[in-house]
Design a protein around this motif. Structure first.
Motif, PDB file in Angstrom:
ATOM      1  N   THR A 128       0.827  -1.203   0.000  1.00 42.60           N
ATOM      2  CA  THR A 128       0.000   0.000   0.000  1.00 42.60           C
ATOM      3  C   THR A 128       0.862   1.253   0.000  1.00 42.60           C
ATOM      4  O   THR A 128       0.634   2.182  -0.788  1.00 42.60           O
ATOM      5  CB  THR A 128      -0.959  -0.006   1.209  1.00 42.60           C
ATOM      6  N   GLU A 145       1.213   4.078  -2.931  1.00 43.52           N
ATOM      7  CA  GLU A 145       0.930   5.483  -2.620  1.00 43.52           C
ATOM      8  C   GLU A 145       1.987   6.421  -3.198  1.00 43.52           C
ATOM      9  O   GLU A 145       1.700   7.564  -3.529  1.00 43.52           O
ATOM     10  CB  GLU A 145       0.840   5.675  -1.098  1.00 43.52           C
ATOM     11  N   VAL A 162      -1.492  -7.524  -1.312  1.00 40.73           N
ATOM     12  CA  VAL A 162      -2.000  -6.347  -0.594  1.00 40.73           C
ATOM     13  C   VAL A 162      -2.603  -6.832   0.720  1.00 40.73           C
ATOM     14  O   VAL A 162      -3.392  -7.780   0.729  1.00 40.73           O
ATOM     15  CB  VAL A 162      -3.072  -5.589  -1.400  1.00 40.73           C
ATOM     16  N   PRO A 208      -6.047  -3.328   3.026  1.00 39.37           N
ATOM     17  CA  PRO A 208      -6.478  -2.215   2.175  1.00 39.37           C
ATOM     18  C   PRO A 208      -7.591  -1.433   2.862  1.00 39.37           C
ATOM     19  O   PRO A 208      -8.218  -1.929   3.809  1.00 39.37           O
ATOM     20  CB  PRO A 208      -7.002  -2.915   0.920  1.00 39.37           C
ATOM     21  N   GLY A 247      -4.140   0.580  -3.122  1.00 45.01           N
ATOM     22  CA  GLY A 247      -4.220  -0.672  -2.367  1.00 45.01           C
ATOM     23  C   GLY A 247      -5.618  -1.245  -2.278  1.00 45.01           C
ATOM     24  O   GLY A 247      -5.773  -2.425  -1.933  1.00 45.01           O
TER      25      GLY A 247
END
Length: 314
Positions: free
Chosen positions: A67, A71, A102, A105, A272
């Motif tokens: 994640t 980003e 992932v 999330p 994510g």
């Protein structure tokens, strides 16, 4: 996971590769752990079923979760591309434990009745609008982790699905712009407790979909530029080696772009976030008589170009 367990999974993984998948230099991002490393790390899977390059060893400034990696957008992706091009040490697959690509999330969005052939199987009309529900992020487990049968359900079923992973924040996203918000794709198993979907909880789907371990993901997040056409991929599910689902993502009623445009009317997408895009026909509940998962079963969900996830039922 014990080494012997990893070896058994590796053997099963190699046996599962029935389609002629090619090892490649495609971008296949993974989260993994290894005995000599502290905590989760980010890596690159060297082709479908290959070993792992440790991205955090290549550049220690990289984040260690997917994640956070997503980003940062192009900055981190460019580092991963450099690592892919370099001749770096590869950790053998047998020495690493794959985590879900992932974890934790902001949201897991799911789509019901999104394969034309699955609607036909149920003898119901194709939806005019996407049917949206959710799973809690706590249901996510790794690609080779166990699926735990909850004592509260007697009707646990399989569903192989294509999962979309969001790479860029957005709200009110146009379908024409949607792919700019996609990081890539992975394989999902939308494990489902049918009794909780059809007769319990006011027939709301959430609880039947979100027991712990009910969302295996992986093995890798394959970036969108590494997938020729996400809407023309073979998808299949095997239970104890028997093919129970076999279709193609070209049967999807609402494609990735339409789903992102639709859902982003209601919620903001964040890097994510995961979208499970629906399952093809062949689920256990519609068999005659119905068939449900039992202790000791092994479920393999496989999607062309993306890989296979293998989950033992306990």
């Amino acid at each position: 996971m014990l080494v012997s367990g990893r070896r058994r999974l590796l053997t099963a993984l190699l046996q599962a590769q029935k389609w002629p998948f090619q090892p490649s230099r495609d971008m296949r991002l993974v989260q993994f752990q290894a005995p000599h490393l502290v905590g989760p790390h980010l890596g690159l899977e060297t082709g479908n079923g290959g070993g792992v390059i440790n991205l955090n060893a290549f550049d220690p400034t990289l984040p260690k979760t997917m994640t956070q990696f997503l980003e940062q957008g192009e900055a981190t992706l460019s580092v991963a591309r450099r690592a892919l091009a370099a001749q770096l040490p590869v950790l053998p697959r047998s020495e690493v434990t794959f985590l879900a690509p992932v974890t934790r999330p902001d949201k897991v969005v799911c789509v019901g009745m999104n394969y034309a052939d699955h609607c036909k199987e149920q003898n119901v009309p194709v939806p005019k609008e996407p049917i949206i529900f959710s799973k809690f992020a706590s249901s996510i487990v790794g690609p080779y982790d166990e699926v735990v049968l909850p004592p509260e359900s007697q009707e646990v079923d399989w569903e192989a699905e294509l999962a979309v992973v969001i790479g860029k924040k957005g709200k009110h996203i146009k379908a024409t712009d949607a792919m700019a918000h996609v990081a890539g794709f992975t394989v999902a198993h939308d494990v489902s407790a049918r009794d909780w979907l059809t007769t319990r909880n006011g027939k709301q789907w959430l609880l039947g979909k979100t027991f712990d371990t009910f969302c295996p993901l992986g093995p890798a997040l394959v970036t969108k530029d590494s997938v020729a056409d996400p809407h023309n991929l073979k998808i299949c599910c095997r239970v104890n080696g028997e093919v129970v689902q076999s279709s193609n993502t070209n049967q999807m009623v609402f494609k990735t772009e339409d789903l992102i445009a639709w859902v982003s009317q209601f919620v903001t997408f964040y890097p994510g976030d995961v979208i499970l895009t629906g399952t093809p026909p062949g689920v256990g509940v519609f068999r005659k008589p119905p068939v449900f998962l039992k202790k000791g079963d092994e479920v393999q969900c496989e999607i062309e170009e993306l890989g296979v996830i293998i989950n033992k039922v306990v």
